[in-house]
Every structure is written in structure tokens, then in C-alpha cells.
Scaffold this active site. Structure first.
Site, PDB file in Angstrom:
ATOM      1  CE1 TYR A   1      -3.981  -1.858   5.165  1.00 24.66           C
ATOM      2  CE2 TYR A   1      -3.348   0.280   4.272  1.00 24.66           C
ATOM      3  CZ  TYR A   1      -3.721  -1.042   4.080  1.00 24.66           C
ATOM      4  OH  TYR A   1      -3.811  -1.544   2.812  1.00 24.66           O
TER       5      TYR A   1
ATOM      6  CE  LYS B   1      -1.689  -4.327   3.351  1.00 23.70           C
ATOM      7  NZ  LYS B   1      -1.864  -5.615   2.677  1.00 23.70           N
TER       8      LYS B   1
ATOM      9  CB  SER C   1      -0.855  -0.012   1.266  1.00 23.56           C
ATOM     10  OG  SER C   1      -1.484   1.227   1.445  1.00 23.56           O
TER      11      SER C   1
HETATM   12  N1  UFG Z   1     -13.324  10.205   2.993  1.00 23.69           N
HETATM   13  C1  UFG Z   1     -14.293  11.126   3.326  1.00 23.69           C
HETATM   14  N2  UFG Z   1     -15.508  10.654   3.708  1.00 23.69           N
HETATM   15  C2  UFG Z   1     -15.810   9.319   3.773  1.00 23.69           C
HETATM   16  C3  UFG Z   1     -14.796   8.398   3.408  1.00 23.69           C
HETATM   17  C4  UFG Z   1     -13.565   8.876   3.030  1.00 23.69           C
HETATM   18  O1  UFG Z   1     -14.068  12.314   3.290  1.00 23.69           O
HETATM   19  O2  UFG Z   1     -16.944   8.965   4.127  1.00 23.69           O
HETATM   20  C5  UFG Z   1     -11.994  10.692   2.572  1.00 23.69           C
HETATM   21  C6  UFG Z   1     -10.861  10.201   3.454  1.00 23.69           C
HETATM   22  O3  UFG Z   1     -10.684  11.037   4.558  1.00 23.69           O
HETATM   23  C7  UFG Z   1      -9.705  10.233   2.480  1.00 23.69           C
HETATM   24  C8  UFG Z   1     -10.352   9.939   1.119  1.00 23.69           C
HETATM   25  O4  UFG Z   1     -11.741  10.194   1.293  1.00 23.69           O
HETATM   26  O5  UFG Z   1      -9.159  11.505   2.435  1.00 23.69           O
HETATM   27  C9  UFG Z   1     -10.167   8.521   0.676  1.00 23.69           C
HETATM   28  O6  UFG Z   1     -10.554   7.672   1.748  1.00 23.69           O
HETATM   29  P1  UFG Z   1     -10.715   6.105   1.614  1.00 23.69           P
HETATM   30  O7  UFG Z   1     -11.165   5.607   2.942  1.00 23.69           O
HETATM   31  O8  UFG Z   1     -11.559   5.793   0.427  1.00 23.69           O
HETATM   32  O9  UFG Z   1      -9.250   5.609   1.288  1.00 23.69           O
HETATM   33  P2  UFG Z   1      -7.897   5.860   2.099  1.00 23.69           P
HETATM   34  O10 UFG Z   1      -7.170   6.941   1.366  1.00 23.69           O
HETATM   35  O11 UFG Z   1      -8.105   6.055   3.534  1.00 23.69           O
HETATM   36  O12 UFG Z   1      -7.178   4.454   2.001  1.00 23.69           O
HETATM   37  C10 UFG Z   1      -7.063   3.765   0.813  1.00 23.69           C
HETATM   38  C11 UFG Z   1      -7.014   2.287   1.113  1.00 23.69           C
HETATM   39  C12 UFG Z   1      -5.769   1.960   1.856  1.00 23.69           C
HETATM   40  C13 UFG Z   1      -4.555   2.508   1.163  1.00 23.69           C
HETATM   41  C14 UFG Z   1      -4.712   3.961   0.875  1.00 23.69           C
HETATM   42  C15 UFG Z   1      -3.544   4.433   0.076  1.00 23.69           C
HETATM   43  O13 UFG Z   1      -8.141   1.906   1.878  1.00 23.69           O
HETATM   44  O14 UFG Z   1      -5.679   0.562   1.918  1.00 23.69           O
HETATM   45  O15 UFG Z   1      -5.907   4.155   0.150  1.00 23.69           O
HETATM   46  O16 UFG Z   1      -3.775   5.673  -0.465  1.00 23.69           O
HETATM   47  F1  UFG Z   1      -3.478   2.375   1.945  1.00 23.69           F
END
Ligand code: UFG
Length: 367
Positions: free
Chosen positions: A151, A155, A127
Site C-alpha cells: 500500500y 502511494k 499516506s
Molecule cells: N488494529 C487492531 N485491531 C483491529 C484493527 C486494527 O489492533 O481490529 C490496530 C492495527 O494493527 C494498527 C492500529 O490498530 O496498529 C490502526 O489500524 P488501522 O487499520 O485502523 O489503520 P492503519 O494504521 O493500518 O492504517 C491507516 C490507514 C492507512 C494509512 C495509515 C497511516 O488505513 O491508509 O493509517 O498511518 F496509511
């Protein structure tokens, strides 16, 4: 070639099995603990394989080393694709021990089983979270590895153990061990035929959460932080289509079976020590598109594609979220010839929307 896919009933594992079947893989041997996996995904994969006997799945936690070893031997597996693990940044902050157990101890158990069964090749689902908060963008594979949440820590630790396993296993390309570490950025989208998709319960990822709002299954969405140092104040991420991600696995698989360096490899300074010897045991590749979009841009794409408004409120930041993650994906382009076919948010969102409209409640419950 017979390929083990761990976490086969999850979002990425199921799409991996599908890609392997479509690419003509002799047999896909899937395992899943079924703690978060879906029977419906396994049924879809059985349907794809038809009566060919090219797909089999067992309920098995990768930490059950004796059973896993036995399965690898019995099936004559030649390579593993490792997806099993826990994947939510926010949850990892609340339950770091569960993440260590599933992601580090799970990987360690898999490596021991691969060693016992003499399986030499591994593709690992890593990741962008291993980089933490970037000091400069885009993130290259040589950027500092400094995860900012449990997390990402797990990884990175799994990557290190895989590297040690590969290096301990004799000369690569001469029957020795090899591993490809694929560092995914933000994966989105679904199989184009709508047979497989993303179904986490509860859903926390941005694209499926926004589409649940479009579908009417969720009232609204919280934008988690609007005071980041980004153009519109919301987090910026590099989104990659799940089918393109699986194509990256297929090209990495070809590299594993090939002796020596990837063609056209030009070692950068940070890599010099590792690439001096044309006998690379493990190599990391970023898998991202190289363009990044803010949370508000993603919501706008969801509105465009679905034709429905996505009501949202501005909420506080989520712990462990870096402001911006953008991939430098030039290494995988250059060394493995991988190019994403989906480069727009709209095409990723459209395939996720197709899946969600066919499965408004996710995978059906087990019969
Ligand atoms: N977000 C919101 N509202 C929500 C959900 C998410 O604003 O309801 C935002 C988060 O704060 C973040 C962005 O949208 O800024 C993306 O969030 P995700 O939860 O979709 O994804 P993440 O970036 O947290 O994580 C994902 C994968 C991980 C990986 C990461 C690497 O889940 O496994 O991308 O970029 F490590």
C-alpha cells in the site's frame, strides 16, 4: 471553481465533497467506480446540494481515461482531488497487484486525463505509509521514504508520478501545473450531522471496528500485536478527524491557486533544492495532530464515549504494521496555517459513534 473528486462515494471522497459544498464550491463533479463506494453517500451529498445543481456524480473508474477526459472537458473542471484507490494495509500485502492497478495505474490515468483536458491543479490523498518504519519520530516530510507494505509503495509511486506530471507542466503560478501531496496519518470520525461516515465492508480499521463491538454488531476485537516496543505493547498511531483533514485540503487548494512559495516558508536543508526556486510545482504536507495513541488507549476512548465495554483479545501482529507513527505537522501549520480543531480521541470517536448509531448497518442498500 469546478472540482473533480475521485472516489466520491467512499469515506474520504464523500467527506471531501461535503466540505467543498459547504465551502461554497461552484460545482463538485464526483466519480467513483462503485466497487467499494456507497450509493447512500451519493444520496446524502445530493441532499446537501439540494436542487442547486452543485453536485453531480458518475460511475466511472479513473482508469477509463477517455471517459474521464471527456468529463473533465465537458464540466470545465479546474482542479482535481484524488481519493480513488485501495486503502487497506493488510489487504495490500495479500493482493499487491490489485493495489498497483488501482493506486498507481489509476493515478497515471488521471494525470493523463488532466493533461489532455488542461486541468492544472491536483490535491492527492497520500499516506504516512510512504515513510515505512520510522527511524526517528515524529515523522517530518523530509524523513526517509521507505514504505514497508505494498500500500505504501503504491502511494509513494503515485506521488512520484504526480511530481513528474507537475514539473513537466510549465512554470507554476503562471498557468503551470501544481500538486499538493497530503500525507494522512490515521483518519477517524464522521460528519457532525451524522449524514456521512465510515463504512468499509468488511471493516478492518480500528475505530469503526471497536464501535461495532460497542453497538453489539461484532462480538469482540483482536488487538493485533501486544509485544511492540511501546509503553503498553500495542501500536501507536496519530489520529486526525476527517473534518480537519478536509480543512487541510481546502487550505492546500488555496495554495495551488497562489503563485510562489507558501507565506512564511523557511526551507529546511533537505528541501533547499526544491524551494530555492520560488516556483514550486509540488509539495508534500503531513496531516496529523502530532499526538499519538495506542490501540488500548483507542479502545478506552471508545468505552468512555459509548458507555459500553469493548471486549478484546490479544492476537499476533498484523504484517506491515509499524510500531509507532507520529506526525510532525509543523510544516502545514507554518506554511498553510492549518490547525486541527479536534485534538482529542474522544471528540473523534464521538462523531464516529453518532454516525454509527444513526446507521447501525452502514449505508442503506440501493433502492
Ligand atoms: N488494529 C487492531 N485491531 C483491529 C484493527 C486494527 O489492533 O481490529 C490496530 C492495527 O494493527 C494498527 C492500529 O490498530 O496498529 C490502526 O489500524 P488501522 O487499520 O485502523 O489503520 P492503519 O494504521 O493500518 O492504517 C491507516 C490507514 C492507512 C494509512 C495509515 C497511516 O488505513 O491508509 O493509517 O498511518 F496509511
Amino acid at each position: 471553481m469546478r472540482v473533480l473528486v475521485t472516489g466520491v462515494a467512499g469515506y474520504l471522497g464523500s467527506h471531501a465533497a461535503r466540505s467543498l459544498l459547504l465551502a461554497g464550491c461552484e460545482r463538485v463533479v464526483g466519480v467513483d467506480s462503485m466497487v467499494r463506494g456507497h450509493r447512500g453517500a451519493l444520496r446524502a451529498l445530493q441532499g446537501l446540494a439540494g436542487g442547486s445543481g452543485r453536485f453531480a456524480a458518475e460511475v466511472l473508474d479513473v482508469r477509463d481515461r477517455p471517459r474521464l477526459t471527456d468529463l473533465l472537458r465537458r464540466e470545465g473542471v479546474g482542479m482535481a482531488w484524488h481519493f480513488a484507490g485501495l486503502t487497506q494495509v493488510g489487504e495490500s500485502v495479500a493482493q499487491p497487484d490489485a493495489y498497483w492497478g488501482a493506486n498507481v495505474e489509476g493515478t497515471e490515468s488521471l494525470l493523463a486525463a488532466l493533461e489532455a483536458a488542461e486541468v492544472p491543479h491536483l490535491v492527492f490523498s497520500s499516506s504516512a505509509a510512504v515513510y515505512g518504519t520510522p527511524r526517528e519520530l515524529p515523522l517530518a516530510e523530509t524523513s526517509p521514504l521507505a514504505p514497508v507494505n505494498p500500500y505504501g509503495v503504491t502511494k509513494l509511486e503515485a506521488e512520484r508520478r504526480i511530481q513528474a506530471w507537475a514539473e513537466a507542466g510549465g512554470r507554476a503560478g503562471q498557468g503551470g501545473r501544481r500538486a499538493a501531496l497530503l500525507r494522512y496519518f490515521n483518519v477517524a470520525g464522521a460528519a457532525p450531522d451524522g449524514s456521512l461516515g465510515e463504512d468499509h465492508r468488511p471493516e478492518t480499521h480500528l475505530v469503526p471496528s471497536a464501535l461495532q463491538v460497542a453497538l453489539g454488531a461484532r462480538r469482540g476485537l483482536e488487538v493485533l500485536g501486544s509485544d511492540y516496543p511501546t509503553p503498553d505493547g500495542t501500536c501507536v498511531r496519530d489520529y486526525v478527524h476527517v473534518d480537519d483533514l478536509m480543512e487541510a485540503h481546502l487550505v492546500a487548494m488555496r495554495w495551488l491557486a497562489r503563485p510562489g512559495l507558501p507565506s512564511g516558508v523557511h526551507p529546511t536543508e533537505g528541501d533547499a533544492a526544491r524551494t530555492r526556486d520560488a516556483d514550486i510545482h509540488s509539495r508534500a504536507w503531513n496531516v496529523g495532530v502530532g499526538h499519538a495513541f495506542s490501540v488500548l488507549e483507542v479502545l478506552d476512548a471508545c468505552r468512555r464515549v459509548t458507555g459500553h465495554a469493548i471486549p478484546h483479545t490479544l492476537a499476533p501482529r498484523r504484517e506491515g504494521d509499524p510500531a509507532r507513527l507520529v506526525a510532525d505537522a509543523s510544516r502545514i501549520h507554518r506554511e498553510l496555517g492549518w490547525q486541527p480543531r479536534h485534538t482529542t480521541l474522544d471528540s473523534m470517536v464521538a462523531s464516529a459513534w453518532h454516525w454509527m448509531r444513526r446507521h447501525p448497518n452502514g449505508y442503506p442498500p440501493s433502492p
